[in-house]
Every structure is written in structure tokens, then in C-alpha cells.
Design an enzyme around this catalytic site. Structure first.
Site, PDB file in Angstrom:
ATOM      1  N   HIS A  21      -7.565 -39.851  15.323  1.00  0.00           N
ATOM      2  CA  HIS A  21      -8.495 -39.503  14.235  1.00  0.00           C
ATOM      3  C   HIS A  21      -8.712 -40.709  13.330  1.00  0.00           C
ATOM      4  O   HIS A  21      -9.855 -41.089  13.036  1.00  0.00           O
ATOM      5  CB  HIS A  21      -7.912 -38.319  13.458  1.00  0.00           C
ATOM      6  CG  HIS A  21      -8.619 -38.011  12.178  1.00  0.00           C
ATOM      7  ND1 HIS A  21      -9.287 -36.827  11.965  1.00  0.00           N
ATOM      8  CD2 HIS A  21      -8.752 -38.711  11.014  1.00  0.00           C
ATOM      9  CE1 HIS A  21      -9.809 -36.815  10.756  1.00  0.00           C
ATOM     10  NE2 HIS A  21      -9.485 -37.951  10.152  1.00  0.00           N
ATOM     11  N   GLU A  22      -7.618 -41.307  12.887  1.00  0.00           N
ATOM     12  CA  GLU A  22      -7.727 -42.474  12.014  1.00  0.00           C
ATOM     13  C   GLU A  22      -8.334 -43.661  12.751  1.00  0.00           C
ATOM     14  O   GLU A  22      -9.067 -44.463  12.155  1.00  0.00           O
ATOM     15  CB  GLU A  22      -6.351 -42.840  11.456  1.00  0.00           C
ATOM     16  CG  GLU A  22      -5.733 -41.775  10.562  1.00  0.00           C
ATOM     17  CD  GLU A  22      -6.589 -41.487   9.336  1.00  0.00           C
ATOM     18  OE1 GLU A  22      -7.265 -42.412   8.842  1.00  0.00           O
ATOM     19  OE2 GLU A  22      -6.577 -40.340   8.859  1.00  0.00           O
ATOM     20  N   HIS A  25     -12.074 -43.477  12.512  1.00  0.00           N
ATOM     21  CA  HIS A  25     -12.576 -44.045  11.259  1.00  0.00           C
ATOM     22  C   HIS A  25     -12.593 -45.573  11.330  1.00  0.00           C
ATOM     23  O   HIS A  25     -13.574 -46.217  10.952  1.00  0.00           O
ATOM     24  CB  HIS A  25     -11.692 -43.615  10.086  1.00  0.00           C
ATOM     25  CG  HIS A  25     -11.778 -42.162   9.748  1.00  0.00           C
ATOM     26  ND1 HIS A  25     -12.976 -41.489   9.657  1.00  0.00           N
ATOM     27  CD2 HIS A  25     -10.808 -41.251   9.440  1.00  0.00           C
ATOM     28  CE1 HIS A  25     -12.746 -40.223   9.311  1.00  0.00           C
ATOM     29  NE2 HIS A  25     -11.439 -40.059   9.189  1.00  0.00           N
ATOM     30  N   ASP A 207      -7.530   3.256  44.613  1.00  0.00           N
ATOM     31  CA  ASP A 207      -8.234   2.793  45.816  1.00  0.00           C
ATOM     32  C   ASP A 207      -9.535   3.558  46.031  1.00  0.00           C
ATOM     33  O   ASP A 207      -9.899   3.908  47.168  1.00  0.00           O
ATOM     34  CB  ASP A 207      -7.335   2.912  47.052  1.00  0.00           C
ATOM     35  CG  ASP A 207      -6.073   2.069  46.946  1.00  0.00           C
ATOM     36  OD1 ASP A 207      -6.142   0.991  46.312  1.00  0.00           O
ATOM     37  OD2 ASP A 207      -5.032   2.489  47.473  1.00  0.00           O
TER      38      ASP A 207
END
Length: 413
Positions: A21-22, A25, A207
Site C-alpha cells: 500500500h505504502e 503511494h 432419488d
């Protein structure tokens, strides 16, 4: 050992996700020419670091996230060195700042989408052809546990009335005492209302052939169906569990690389709806979390923290359900991606909202012939930011505490 391994796997997966995530950025900021001075995994004391160009990279001692430092995120930041004024983030066009601030969430969405696509090919995705709600196909248990405990049958436990009457696994229950049951929930409700000890007529399909038999329900103590935290009371049970899938219908379906793309899109859509509904219910779940912390029973529908997710990962691996680790990874990444875009400071979505507010305000003032009021003063927003941090921190602490002293458990241990 498997439990500990599952905990570590989920914890590491979360750490890697946050670190990426970082990185999202950082890489987008660098691509636009913004100055990034630091990128670290973790918090606290520095374990090691090195410098490449103008950026210091390193590892911190507390592996609970990560951060990158982009110079001049707001006009009030005093970290801009002489000569770097033009590289301050706040001076860049709003669309570039939006890309940089949303890049972290985009990484989470990409990780979730890639994991879903791989799962669709190698693990299988939920079968869309399964009826919803499921018809009352059942499994017949061997005994009745009067207290509802999750354990194996023991000597002295009453035999299952359904088994004694001749019901079999995968039988589809059609009616009880002439009352039609459309699904397993209706079967459970109808069965609980039967008089204990008095024979009941069950019509079933096996069945393709319809038949009837007599079952004498047993009296047990169970909590209300609509209130898992309510007091137990005496009800009737017939000794079946469910719902089970109709015979021949698989629970999951695997896809080829191309077919997995629309399957990924469909699952992502369902995940988005589920995430929205979960976030909408968060305020009403706070009392349930407090009750769990103060000694009450933990509601399985309450939010979990990183601690809770890691514990569930440990349980899943310990019980051989490794697929749950994949689903946890997908859900956590998608949730964090959405949550981080909420228009609240200090979240990325708050910075994006302010950037577009500034842009809209400048356009409006220009339209009416007034002077551009300039940038938002972040210092005036600090009280609101502190409130968000305080509320978010308190909620995180409450959730983590509940996960430690009264965790959600999906498997009997």
C-alpha cells in the site's frame, strides 16, 4: 504448530499488503516527480536502513504497518527544503494528487482481484447455480446432544429420531405434519414447534421418489433462532442438520484463465456489496463488542481486528481448511481498500476529498468573479482529525480486546 503457522501467515500477509500500500503511494509520487524522503516497513526503532538517491528505505522494529514520507503533502508542512518548493505534493494538479493518494487502495484492490482470479482457477469459487435459499436437503446425525454442544456422540446420548425413523443423508424434506417447508430454515422452525414425544409425519423426496415416515421428536434446550444470545428454552428436534447441497451439485466451481475473469468480476461485485453492508452495520455492533468484552457471548457477526483475523487463519489451517486463509486475505484487502477511501482525515480519502473540494471551490469562485480563496488550512481541521483518530483508535482497541479475551471461533476445539 499448524495453528501458529496460520496465525503467522495471515499476520505476514497483512504486513505485506500494508507495505505494498505504502509502496503504491511512493511509486506514483516518484513517477510524478514528487519528492519521497522515507519508506519504511513497520514502526518504532529502526532495525536497519539504507539510502538510494533521495529516499531512505528501512525496517522498523514493530511490524504493524509501514509508511512513506512525501514532501509537502499540505501547504502547512514545513518539511520542504529550499529549492524543492516545486516538488511539494500540494503544488501538483489535483488529478495527480488523487492518483497518488488513491494508489494505496488500488494496490489492495489489485491484490484482492489477483487472489480471486487465482482462486477461481485453482481453488474454486462458490457455485452460482446453487439455489438460494437451499431446499431442505439434510444430513442425519447419529445422536441428539441435549445441550447443543459441538462434540462427538458419547455413550448415553439419545439416538437421533430421524435415524431411527429411516431418514437418510441427502433426503429432501417436503413437509412436516402437512405443513410444507421450502428450505432448511423453515424446516427447523416447524420442527421446533412440534410437541415433544408425539409422532410427526414427515414427507420427503429420495432419488426422485416421494415417501412418508413417522418421527418422534426429542425435547432439548436450545437458544431462540432469532436471538443467539437469548435464554435457552425447551424445543423439539428431529435429529437432522443442514442445509446440505442437492445431490450432484458442487459447492465450488473452478474456471480456466479466461473464464475466471468474469467470475472474478462477479465475486468482486458480491464482495463490494457485502463490504458496504458490513461497514453500515459497524455502529450497531459496538454494543455487541462491549458485551463480548464484559463477559457476554461473542456475536459471530461482529467486526474483527488483525488479531481476530490472524486467529481465524490459525484455526482454519489447524482444521485443514486452508482455503479460508485465501478468503481472509481477499476480504481484508478489499475492506482496507474501501475503508481507506472514506472522506475522513487522516485517511487517504480525506486528503482526496479536500483536494477536490479546493478544486471545486476555486472553479466556483472563478465562475462568480471572486478571488480564489486558495488552499484549505489543515490546521483548522485538526480537531476533527483528532476526533476521527480517537474514535477509530477506541474502536480498534475494543475490537482487538474482544478478539483476545472472547474471540470468534468457527471450529470447535
Amino acid at each position: 504448530m499448524l495453528y501458529l503457522l496460520g496465525v503467522v501467515v495471515i499476520a505476514l500477509a497483512i504486513l505485506v499488503s500494508v507495505s505494498l500500500h505504502e509502496a503504491g503511494h511512493m511509486l506514483t509520487a516518484k513517477a510524478f516527480g514528487m519528492k519521497v524522503t522515507r519508506y519504511f516497513v513497520g514502526f518504532g526503532p529502526t532495525v536497519f536502513s539504507f539510502r538510494r538517491g533521495e529516499t531512505e528505505y528501512g525496517l522498523k522494529a514493530i511490524p504493524l504497518g509501514g509508511f512513506c514520507k512525501i514532501v509537502g503533502m499540505t501547504p502547512q508542512d514545513d518539511d520542504v527544503e529550499p529549492g524543492d518548493e516545486h516538488r511539494a505534493m500540494w503544488r501538483y494538479p489535483v488529478w495527480k494528487r488523487t492518483i497518488v493518494m488513491s494508489a494505496g487502495s488500488v494496490v489492495h484492490f489489485a491484490l484482492a482481484a489477483i487472489a480471486i482470479w487465482l482462486a477461481a482457477m485453482f481453488m474454486g469459487m462458490p457455485n452460482k447455480d446453487i439455489p438460494n435459499p437451499l431446499p431442505a436437503h439434510v444430513k442425519v446425525v447419529d445422536c441428539i446432544l441435549p445441550d447443543g454442544a459441538q462434540r462427538e456422540c458419547a455413550p448415553g446420548d439419545p439416538a437421533s429420531p430421524a435415524k431411527q425413523a429411516g431418514l437418510r443423508d441427502d433426503d429432501k424434506i417436503l413437509a412436516v405434519n402437512g405443513v410444507a417447508v421450502a428450505d432448511y430454515a423453515a424446516l427447523t422452525k416447524t420442527a421446533r414447534e412440534l410437541p415433544p414425544g408425539q409422532p410427526a409425519t414427515i414427507r420427503y423426496e429420495r432419488d426422485g421418489v416421494t415417501g412418508e415416515l413417522q418421527v418422534t421428536p426429542a425435547a432439548v434446550q436450545r437458544k431462540p433462532l432469532d436471538d443467539p444470545n437469548g435464554a435457552a428454552k425447551t424445543v423439539s428436534v428431529v435429529g437432522v442438520v443442514g442445509p446440505s447441497l442437492p445431490p450432484g451439485v458442487p459447492a465450488t466451481v473452478t474456471y480456466g484463465p479466461v473464464d475466471a475473469i468474469p467470475a472474478t468480476a462477479g465475486y468482486t461485485k458480491d464482495l463490494a456489496v457485502g463490504t458496504y453492508e458490513a461497514m453500515k452495520r459497524i455502529p450497531e455492533k459496538v454494543p455487541a463488542l462491549w458485551e463480548a468484552v464484559t463477559g457476554g457471548e461473542r456475536d459471530k457477526d461482529t467486526p474483527i481486528s488483525v488479531v481476530g483475523a490472524s486467529r481465524l487463519g490459525g484455526e482454519a489451517l489447524e482444521n485443514g481448511v486452508w482455503q479460508m486463509l485465501v478468503l481472509l486475505f481477499i476480504s481484508l484487502n478489499f475492506f482496507v481498500g474501501v475503508f481507506n477511501l472514506l472522506p475522513l482525515l487522516p485517511l487517504d480519502g480525506g486528503h482526496i476529498a479536500i483536494a477536490w473540494f479546493e478544486r471545486a471551490r476555486s472553479w466556483l469562485y472563478g465562475l462568480i468573479g471572486r478571488r480564489d480563496p486558495g488552499r484549505v488550512d489543515y490546521m483548522k481541521l485538526m480537531p476533527v482529525t483528532y476526533v476521527v483518530i480517537l474514535v477509530g483508535g477506541a474502536f480498534t482497541l475494543l475490537t482487538a480486546t474482544a478478539d483476545i479475551i472472547n474471540p470468534i471461533t468457527l471450529f470447535s476445539r
